[in-house]
Design a protein around this motif. Structure first.
Motif, PDB file in Angstrom:
ATOM      1  N   VAL A   1      47.009  -3.047  16.452  1.00 34.38           N
ATOM      2  CA  VAL A   1      48.138  -2.978  15.526  1.00 34.38           C
ATOM      3  C   VAL A   1      49.230  -2.079  16.103  1.00 34.38           C
ATOM      4  CG1 VAL A   1      48.895  -2.132  13.267  1.00 34.38           C
ATOM      5  CG2 VAL A   1      46.811  -3.512  13.451  1.00 34.38           C
ATOM      6  N   PHE A   2      48.840  -0.938  16.668  1.00 34.16           N
ATOM      7  CA  PHE A   2      49.826  -0.021  17.227  1.00 34.16           C
ATOM      8  C   PHE A   2      50.437  -0.557  18.522  1.00 34.16           C
ATOM      9  CE2 PHE A   2      47.565   3.231  14.578  1.00 34.16           C
ATOM     10  CZ  PHE A   2      48.660   3.528  13.770  1.00 34.16           C
ATOM     11  N   VAL A   3      49.682  -1.339  19.296  1.00 39.24           N
ATOM     12  CA  VAL A   3      50.271  -2.001  20.462  1.00 39.24           C
ATOM     13  C   VAL A   3      51.377  -2.951  20.006  1.00 39.24           C
ATOM     14  CG1 VAL A   3      49.853  -3.687  22.297  1.00 39.24           C
ATOM     15  CG2 VAL A   3      48.257  -1.810  21.951  1.00 39.24           C
ATOM     16  N   THR A   4      51.124  -3.671  18.930  1.00 41.50           N
ATOM     17  CA  THR A   4      52.136  -4.583  18.377  1.00 41.50           C
ATOM     18  C   THR A   4      53.394  -3.821  17.983  1.00 41.50           C
ATOM     19  OG1 THR A   4      50.382  -6.038  17.527  1.00 41.50           O
ATOM     20  CG2 THR A   4      52.586  -6.303  16.596  1.00 41.50           C
ATOM     21  N   LEU A   5      53.229  -2.726  17.257  1.00 41.44           N
ATOM     22  CA  LEU A   5      54.381  -1.931  16.827  1.00 41.44           C
ATOM     23  C   LEU A   5      55.134  -1.350  18.023  1.00 41.44           C
ATOM     24  CD1 LEU A   5      52.951   0.026  13.752  1.00 41.44           C
ATOM     25  CD2 LEU A   5      54.552  -1.870  13.723  1.00 41.44           C
ATOM     26  N   ALA A   6      54.391  -0.849  19.005  1.00 43.00           N
ATOM     27  CA  ALA A   6      55.032  -0.250  20.177  1.00 43.00           C
ATOM     28  C   ALA A   6      55.797  -1.289  20.986  1.00 43.00           C
ATOM     29  CB  ALA A   6      53.986   0.434  21.050  1.00 43.00           C
ATOM     30  N   ALA A   7      55.214  -2.486  21.142  1.00 43.55           N
ATOM     31  CA  ALA A   7      55.916  -3.548  21.861  1.00 43.55           C
ATOM     32  C   ALA A   7      57.183  -3.960  21.116  1.00 43.55           C
ATOM     33  CB  ALA A   7      54.987  -4.747  22.054  1.00 43.55           C
ATOM     34  N   ASN A   8      57.099  -4.033  19.786  1.00 43.68           N
ATOM     35  CA  ASN A   8      58.285  -4.360  18.992  1.00 43.68           C
ATOM     36  C   ASN A   8      59.340  -3.268  19.073  1.00 43.68           C
ATOM     37  OD1 ASN A   8      56.368  -5.958  16.313  1.00 43.68           O
ATOM     38  ND2 ASN A   8      56.986  -6.700  18.319  1.00 43.68           N
ATOM     39  N   TYR A   9      58.891  -2.017  19.047  1.00 37.30           N
ATOM     40  CA  TYR A   9      59.821  -0.903  19.226  1.00 37.30           C
ATOM     41  C   TYR A   9      60.573  -1.038  20.550  1.00 37.30           C
ATOM     42  CZ  TYR A   9      61.257   3.605  21.077  1.00 37.30           C
ATOM     43  OH  TYR A   9      61.983   4.602  21.693  1.00 37.30           O
ATOM     44  N   ASP A  10      59.874  -1.507  21.574  1.00 34.84           N
ATOM     45  CA  ASP A  10      60.453  -1.538  22.913  1.00 34.84           C
ATOM     46  C   ASP A  10      61.569  -2.554  23.058  1.00 34.84           C
ATOM     47  OD1 ASP A  10      60.080   0.134  25.063  1.00 34.84           O
ATOM     48  OD2 ASP A  10      59.046  -1.372  26.268  1.00 34.84           O
ATOM     49  N   LEU A  11      61.695  -3.506  22.128  1.00 35.58           N
ATOM     50  CA  LEU A  11      62.833  -4.422  22.187  1.00 35.58           C
ATOM     51  C   LEU A  11      64.147  -3.668  22.048  1.00 35.58           C
ATOM     52  CD1 LEU A  11      61.564  -7.508  20.148  1.00 35.58           C
ATOM     53  CD2 LEU A  11      62.276  -7.484  22.555  1.00 35.58           C
ATOM     54  N   LEU A  12      64.142  -2.647  21.207  1.00 39.69           N
ATOM     55  CA  LEU A  12      65.321  -1.780  21.099  1.00 39.69           C
ATOM     56  C   LEU A  12      65.238  -0.605  22.057  1.00 39.69           C
ATOM     57  CD1 LEU A  12      66.158  -1.509  17.286  1.00 39.69           C
ATOM     58  CD2 LEU A  12      67.584  -2.489  19.063  1.00 39.69           C
ATOM     59  N   GLY A  13      64.073   0.035  22.099  1.00 38.29           N
ATOM     60  CA  GLY A  13      63.934   1.239  22.911  1.00 38.29           C
ATOM     61  C   GLY A  13      63.965   0.960  24.397  1.00 38.29           C
ATOM     62  N   GLY A  14      63.367  -0.154  24.830  1.00 42.28           N
ATOM     63  CA  GLY A  14      63.317  -0.469  26.252  1.00 42.28           C
ATOM     64  C   GLY A  14      64.524  -1.225  26.741  1.00 42.28           C
ATOM     65  N   PHE A  15      64.921  -2.269  25.998  1.00 43.63           N
ATOM     66  CA  PHE A  15      66.052  -3.088  26.411  1.00 43.63           C
ATOM     67  C   PHE A  15      67.380  -2.375  26.208  1.00 43.63           C
ATOM     68  CE2 PHE A  15      63.075  -6.668  25.806  1.00 43.63           C
ATOM     69  CZ  PHE A  15      63.327  -7.381  26.967  1.00 43.63           C
ATOM     70  N   LEU A  16      67.536  -1.739  25.039  1.00 45.03           N
ATOM     71  CA  LEU A  16      68.848  -1.234  24.630  1.00 45.03           C
ATOM     72  C   LEU A  16      68.937   0.286  24.579  1.00 45.03           C
ATOM     73  CD1 LEU A  16      69.443  -3.829  21.778  1.00 45.03           C
ATOM     74  CD2 LEU A  16      70.602  -3.759  23.976  1.00 45.03           C
ATOM     75  N   ARG A  17      67.811   0.973  24.817  1.00 52.00           N
ATOM     76  CA  ARG A  17      67.779   2.442  24.805  1.00 52.00           C
ATOM     77  C   ARG A  17      68.166   3.024  23.439  1.00 52.00           C
ATOM     78  NH1 ARG A  17      65.292   1.354  28.772  1.00 52.00           N
ATOM     79  NH2 ARG A  17      65.626   2.113  30.884  1.00 52.00           N
TER      80      ARG A  17
END
Length: 312
Positions: A37-53
């Motif tokens: 579940v937390f991997v899912t949340l972290a991957a979703n977070y990364d759409l903004l955090g990783g792609f767009l900072r």
């Protein structure tokens, strides 16, 4: 490691994870469920955090919103449809749809600011939902929460495989988006929003799309989380743990890397489980705070950046 080798290792890891319920205890299977579940949340977070900072401290709000929608819908569902019937499917669809609409709407105030102000406002989103839950007691159960009828509870193995599929899908989603036209737009916005706008990219629409796309798997995870828990209340689905943990996992593994959430979750959840078994008096929030400080001081790019692998 070549791309072909990386895919082979990933497939082997999925096969091993698929076999683990045959040999692990119920406690460890449950721990892995929460890890996925937390991997899912972290991957979703990364759409903004990783792609767009954009540091999004409100990713957990989508899980909490969906969990409450699911619990409210299931407590009002007809009894004749059964635990594995149409009710659960319709509830999942409803929770995902309403969460996506919620994400699209909150994008308007959120993306009026940048930097630290964005992080503060997204954290405020969680606090607002907490107050809504407390003040809408007739609907949300207030501080007592909502108990979902037992006929909807999934079996442990089914919940495990569903959470594994969600985590895998969330990671693959990042991989696909990174190689799409939308991913190119995200990278352009990360470098310069003004320059991206000059070549025809709508900054707000692209960022809104990132928020909505990232909210959908989190919403599915929220529905599954509610079904698995059976009883939800504010401290379980809108807690500071759920707010901070996706950020810690993504940053530790390497925000901006496809496998960053997987590596980060393995480390963070491994430490969490180890501390639980050895019974050290270290609160979870203190552990997350120490990890964030350590990332900033020693691993500013995350584990995968230090190793020089896993880049999108």
């Amino acid at each position: 490691m070549s791309r072909r080798a990386a895919w082979a290792v990933s497939l082997l890891a999925l096969v091993v994870l698929g076999l683990l319920p045959l040999v692990l205890t119920r406690d460890l299977i449950t721990a892995l469920f929460f890890t996925f579940v937390f991997v899912t949340l972290a991957a979703n977070y990364d759409l903004l955090g990783g792609f767009l900072r954009y540091v999004n401290l409100g990713q957990g709000a989508f899980l909490g919103f969906s969990a409450y929608v699911s619990a409210i819908a299931l407590t009002r569902a007809p009894q004749g449809l059964g635990a594995g019937g149409l009710t659960v499917v319709l509830t999942l669809v409803l929770a995902v749809f309403l969460t996506a609409v919620f994400a699209a709407l909150v994008a308007y105030p959120l993306f009026r600011v940048r930097g630290a102000y964005f992080a503060v406002i997204t954290f405020g989103l969680v606090l607002i939902l907490q107050q809504v839950v407390l003040n809408a007691g007739d609907l949300s159960g207030g501080s007592y929460g909502i108990t979902i009828p037992a006929r909807y509870y999934p079996k442990l193995a089914a919940a495990y495989y569903a959470s594994l599929a969600l985590a895998t899908g969330a990671v693959l989603l990042n991989f696909v988006v990174a190689r799409s036209r939308l991913g190119v737009a995200f990278h352009a916005l990360r470098d310069s929003e003004e320059a991206a706008a000059a070549i025809g990219i709508d900054p707000f629409r692209a960022k809104q799309a990132a928020l909505v796309i990232g909210a959908i798997p989190s919403a599915a995870a929220g529905c599954l989380f509610a079904l698995f828990m059976g009883h939800i209340y504010m401290e379980t689905v809108l807690s500071f743990d759920i707010t901070l943990l996706p950020v810690v996992i993504a940053m530790l593994g390497g925000s901006g890397h496809v496998l960053g959430p997987v590596v980060g979750a393995a480390v963070v959840r491994g430490l969490d489980i180890a501390l639980t078994y050895v019974a050290l008096p270290i609160p979870k929030l203190a552990l997350y705070g120490l990890l964030l400080m350590s990332i900033g001081l020693f691993l500013p790019g995350g584990i995968l950046r230090v190793l020089g692998s896993g880049r999108r």
